[in-house]
Design a protein around this motif. Structure first.
Motif, PDB file in Angstrom:
ATOM      1  N   ILE A  23      29.818 -49.803  -8.383  1.00 26.47           N
ATOM      2  CA  ILE A  23      28.470 -50.004  -7.834  1.00 26.47           C
ATOM      3  C   ILE A  23      27.857 -51.303  -8.334  1.00 26.47           C
ATOM      4  O   ILE A  23      27.291 -52.086  -7.560  1.00 26.47           O
ATOM      5  CB  ILE A  23      27.566 -48.798  -8.186  1.00 26.47           C
ATOM      6  N   TRP A  24      27.984 -51.574  -9.634  1.00 26.52           N
ATOM      7  CA  TRP A  24      27.438 -52.819 -10.176  1.00 26.52           C
ATOM      8  C   TRP A  24      28.135 -54.039  -9.564  1.00 26.52           C
ATOM      9  O   TRP A  24      27.499 -55.053  -9.260  1.00 26.52           O
ATOM     10  CB  TRP A  24      27.573 -52.851 -11.697  1.00 26.52           C
ATOM     11  N   MET A  25      29.457 -53.933  -9.376  1.00 27.39           N
ATOM     12  CA  MET A  25      30.203 -55.031  -8.767  1.00 27.39           C
ATOM     13  C   MET A  25      29.718 -55.281  -7.341  1.00 27.39           C
ATOM     14  O   MET A  25      29.494 -56.431  -6.938  1.00 27.39           O
ATOM     15  CB  MET A  25      31.702 -54.704  -8.774  1.00 27.39           C
ATOM     16  N   LEU A  26      29.540 -54.211  -6.584  1.00 26.35           N
ATOM     17  CA  LEU A  26      29.101 -54.356  -5.192  1.00 26.35           C
ATOM     18  C   LEU A  26      27.680 -54.916  -5.111  1.00 26.35           C
ATOM     19  O   LEU A  26      27.403 -55.786  -4.277  1.00 26.35           O
ATOM     20  CB  LEU A  26      29.179 -53.009  -4.473  1.00 26.35           C
ATOM     21  N   ILE A  27      26.806 -54.443  -5.973  1.00 32.16           N
ATOM     22  CA  ILE A  27      25.426 -54.957  -5.962  1.00 32.16           C
ATOM     23  C   ILE A  27      25.400 -56.431  -6.356  1.00 32.16           C
ATOM     24  O   ILE A  27      24.780 -57.266  -5.694  1.00 32.16           O
ATOM     25  CB  ILE A  27      24.520 -54.136  -6.902  1.00 32.16           C
ATOM     26  N   GLY A  28      26.083 -56.761  -7.459  1.00 33.45           N
ATOM     27  CA  GLY A  28      26.081 -58.144  -7.935  1.00 33.45           C
ATOM     28  C   GLY A  28      26.703 -59.108  -6.955  1.00 33.45           C
ATOM     29  O   GLY A  28      26.137 -60.174  -6.663  1.00 33.45           O
ATOM     30  N   SER A  29      27.859 -58.751  -6.405  1.00 32.24           N
ATOM     31  CA  SER A  29      28.534 -59.656  -5.471  1.00 32.24           C
ATOM     32  C   SER A  29      27.766 -59.761  -4.167  1.00 32.24           C
ATOM     33  O   SER A  29      27.676 -60.851  -3.567  1.00 32.24           O
ATOM     34  CB  SER A  29      29.967 -59.181  -5.211  1.00 32.24           C
ATOM     35  N   THR A  30      27.169 -58.661  -3.703  1.00 32.04           N
ATOM     36  CA  THR A  30      26.407 -58.696  -2.457  1.00 32.04           C
ATOM     37  C   THR A  30      25.164 -59.561  -2.589  1.00 32.04           C
ATOM     38  O   THR A  30      24.846 -60.360  -1.690  1.00 32.04           O
ATOM     39  CB  THR A  30      26.009 -57.268  -2.025  1.00 32.04           C
ATOM     40  N   LEU A  31      24.452 -59.435  -3.695  1.00 40.62           N
ATOM     41  CA  LEU A  31      23.269 -60.269  -3.915  1.00 40.62           C
ATOM     42  C   LEU A  31      23.649 -61.750  -4.010  1.00 40.62           C
ATOM     43  O   LEU A  31      22.932 -62.624  -3.509  1.00 40.62           O
ATOM     44  CB  LEU A  31      22.541 -59.831  -5.185  1.00 40.62           C
ATOM     45  N   THR A  32      24.785 -62.023  -4.645  1.00 40.41           N
ATOM     46  CA  THR A  32      25.246 -63.413  -4.760  1.00 40.41           C
ATOM     47  C   THR A  32      25.590 -63.983  -3.393  1.00 40.41           C
ATOM     48  O   THR A  32      25.200 -65.115  -3.060  1.00 40.41           O
ATOM     49  CB  THR A  32      26.477 -63.491  -5.682  1.00 40.41           C
ATOM     50  N   MET A  33      26.304 -63.209  -2.592  1.00 43.01           N
ATOM     51  CA  MET A  33      26.646 -63.656  -1.241  1.00 43.01           C
ATOM     52  C   MET A  33      25.399 -63.789  -0.371  1.00 43.01           C
ATOM     53  O   MET A  33      25.273 -64.730   0.421  1.00 43.01           O
ATOM     54  CB  MET A  33      27.641 -62.684  -0.609  1.00 43.01           C
ATOM     55  N   ALA A  34      24.476 -62.845  -0.516  1.00 44.75           N
ATOM     56  CA  ALA A  34      23.232 -62.908   0.252  1.00 44.75           C
ATOM     57  C   ALA A  34      22.453 -64.171  -0.102  1.00 44.75           C
ATOM     58  O   ALA A  34      21.880 -64.838   0.766  1.00 44.75           O
ATOM     59  CB  ALA A  34      22.387 -61.667  -0.031  1.00 44.75           C
ATOM     60  N   SER A  35      22.432 -64.513  -1.382  1.00 42.77           N
ATOM     61  CA  SER A  35      21.769 -65.741  -1.824  1.00 42.77           C
ATOM     62  C   SER A  35      22.355 -66.971  -1.130  1.00 42.77           C
ATOM     63  O   SER A  35      21.626 -67.845  -0.639  1.00 42.77           O
ATOM     64  CB  SER A  35      21.907 -65.896  -3.339  1.00 42.77           C
ATOM     65  N   ALA A  36      23.683 -67.019  -1.075  1.00 45.14           N
ATOM     66  CA  ALA A  36      24.346 -68.166  -0.451  1.00 45.14           C
ATOM     67  C   ALA A  36      23.979 -68.291   1.024  1.00 45.14           C
ATOM     68  O   ALA A  36      23.731 -69.395   1.523  1.00 45.14           O
ATOM     69  CB  ALA A  36      25.861 -68.039  -0.614  1.00 45.14           C
ATOM     70  N   THR A  37      23.924 -67.166   1.735  1.00 44.70           N
ATOM     71  CA  THR A  37      23.596 -67.236   3.159  1.00 44.70           C
ATOM     72  C   THR A  37      22.131 -67.596   3.380  1.00 44.70           C
ATOM     73  O   THR A  37      21.796 -68.316   4.323  1.00 44.70           O
ATOM     74  CB  THR A  37      23.901 -65.898   3.862  1.00 44.70           C
ATOM     75  N   VAL A  38      21.257 -67.128   2.514  1.00 45.88           N
ATOM     76  CA  VAL A  38      19.836 -67.459   2.634  1.00 45.88           C
ATOM     77  C   VAL A  38      19.610 -68.953   2.395  1.00 45.88           C
ATOM     78  O   VAL A  38      18.894 -69.617   3.154  1.00 45.88           O
ATOM     79  CB  VAL A  38      18.983 -66.621   1.653  1.00 45.88           C
ATOM     80  N   VAL A  39      20.221 -69.487   1.338  1.00 47.00           N
ATOM     81  CA  VAL A  39      20.074 -70.924   1.061  1.00 47.00           C
ATOM     82  C   VAL A  39      20.728 -71.747   2.165  1.00 47.00           C
ATOM     83  O   VAL A  39      20.241 -72.822   2.527  1.00 47.00           O
ATOM     84  CB  VAL A  39      20.674 -71.272  -0.321  1.00 47.00           C
ATOM     85  N   ASN A  40      21.831 -71.237   2.730  1.00 46.46           N
ATOM     86  CA  ASN A  40      22.454 -71.887   3.876  1.00 46.46           C
ATOM     87  C   ASN A  40      21.480 -71.960   5.050  1.00 46.46           C
ATOM     88  O   ASN A  40      21.365 -72.990   5.733  1.00 46.46           O
ATOM     89  CB  ASN A  40      23.716 -71.122   4.277  1.00 46.46           C
ATOM     90  N   ASN A  41      20.750 -70.871   5.299  1.00 45.87           N
ATOM     91  CA  ASN A  41      19.731 -70.873   6.357  1.00 45.87           C
ATOM     92  C   ASN A  41      18.645 -71.906   6.079  1.00 45.87           C
ATOM     93  O   ASN A  41      18.173 -72.586   6.997  1.00 45.87           O
ATOM     94  CB  ASN A  41      19.094 -69.484   6.469  1.00 45.87           C
ATOM     95  N   TYR A  42      18.260 -72.019   4.818  1.00 42.76           N
ATOM     96  CA  TYR A  42      17.246 -73.000   4.427  1.00 42.76           C
ATOM     97  C   TYR A  42      17.729 -74.419   4.704  1.00 42.76           C
ATOM     98  O   TYR A  42      17.022 -75.236   5.313  1.00 42.76           O
ATOM     99  CB  TYR A  42      16.913 -72.830   2.944  1.00 42.76           C
ATOM    100  N   TRP A  43      18.961 -74.708   4.292  1.00 41.50           N
ATOM    101  CA  TRP A  43      19.467 -76.071   4.403  1.00 41.50           C
ATOM    102  C   TRP A  43      19.759 -76.466   5.858  1.00 41.50           C
ATOM    103  O   TRP A  43      19.621 -77.632   6.230  1.00 41.50           O
ATOM    104  CB  TRP A  43      20.730 -76.228   3.551  1.00 41.50           C
ATOM    105  N   ASP A  44      20.140 -75.495   6.673  1.00 41.03           N
ATOM    106  CA  ASP A  44      20.529 -75.775   8.066  1.00 41.03           C
ATOM    107  C   ASP A  44      19.388 -75.589   9.061  1.00 41.03           C
ATOM    108  O   ASP A  44      19.613 -75.628  10.278  1.00 41.03           O
ATOM    109  CB  ASP A  44      21.686 -74.855   8.485  1.00 41.03           C
ATOM    110  N   ARG A  45      18.163 -75.414   8.587  1.00 35.83           N
ATOM    111  CA  ARG A  45      17.070 -75.015   9.473  1.00 35.83           C
ATOM    112  C   ARG A  45      16.816 -75.988  10.624  1.00 35.83           C
ATOM    113  O   ARG A  45      16.517 -75.573  11.741  1.00 35.83           O
ATOM    114  CB  ARG A  45      15.787 -74.800   8.662  1.00 35.83           C
TER     115      ARG A  45
END
Length: 292
Positions: free
Chosen positions: A46-68
């Protein structure tokens, strides 16, 4: 929840590209399961899934910011949160960074340092190497960017083992090789949109025929990847049979693309094959993981 709050929540979720997250979570779970050999530590998983998912989510959010700004030019992306002006760029960036700091901290503190470093490396490659640099300058963006997309199963695997061994490398290779042919199938169908937006993707710069040819070695190399998972004892004979058959089906269809008269139809089918390939192979891998 008010109507306005509901719309904000919907945008916050959309910024994380939930379809991509679900796929990566499944891949991370597959890596964890293979390494666990059915002796599952639920809390660690569970900790692995939460940590990795939040990390991946961060990358996609910042990607949205940079590509706006570039997202405004493409039909596929012009209705996203930032191009439509539903949130401010600074708020989206802050949201992405908070997700990333939280996710990577969880991997370091609640899982193990190896997964933390892998998560940080994947985040860095996706944001700095892929989004900020190669996506705007080179046809190599898809291949090099695949490093970040191949991290989830390696993170899941290393959460259990605490080390990077043959299993981690094979799982990494499987996802790394899968991504270019999968993405180029989509890019071929939307080549004019990418051209107008200014993305120097392979089909835009080198042409569709060259892209079809370059897909072949990636799909071909999936065969030794799945065979090695069986050879090293990570998965059983049923996994081997299913994954080899599916790899050959995808390879044959990819080869048929060279002479395909209807490229758009061929690319659509190839894209669907790639999505189902990954799902079925990982289900077979989980179901047929060798026991302790």
């Amino acid at each position: 929840m008010t109507r306005e709050a509901s719309f904000v929540l919907k945008d916050l979720i959309a910024l994380t590209k939930p379809r991509l997250l679900r796929l990566n979570m499944f891949a991370a779970l597959g890596g964890f399961w293979v390494a666990s050999k059915w002796d599952i530590d639920i809390a660690l998983m569970i900790w692995m899934l939460i940590g990795s998912t939040l990390t991946m989510a961060s990358a996609t959010v910042v990607n949205n910011y940079w590509d706006r700004e570039l997202d405004q030019k493409m039909e596929r992306t012009k209705n996203r949160t930032l191009p439509m002006g539903r949130m401010t760029p600074s708020a989206v960036l802050a949201y992405g960074l908070i997700l990333g700091i939280t996710g990577i901290a969880l991997l370091f503190l609640m899982v193990n340092p190896i997964t933390g470093w892998l998560g940080l490396l994947g985040w860095f490659v996706y944001i700095v190497i892929y989004t900020m640099w190669l996506k705007r300058t080179s046809t190599w963006s898809t291949s090099i960017g695949g490093i970040s997309g191949a991290m989830p199963p390696a993170i899941g695997y290393c959460a259990v083992t605490g080390e990077i061994d043959a299993g981690a490398w094979i799982l990494f290779a499987l996802l790394f090789l899968w991504q270019p042919a999968h993405f180029w199938s989509l890019a071929i169908r939307r080549v004019e949109e990418y051209r107008e937006a200014g993305f120097p993707l392979l089909p835009v710069v080198k042409g569709v025929k060259r892209t079809k040819l370059q897909m072949i070695p990636y799909v071909l190399l999936l065969l030794p990847s799945v065979i090695l998972l069986y050879w090293f004892g990570y998965a059983g004979i049923y996994f081997l049979i299913i994954s080899v058959v599916l790899s050959l089906v995808w390879l044959v269809h990819t080869l048929q693309g060279i002479k395909a008269k209807n490229t758009d139809k061929w690319a659509k089918v190839n894209f669907l094959i790639s999505v189902n390939y990954l799902m079925v192979v990982f289900i077979a891998m989980i179901a047929n993981t060798t026991s302790v």
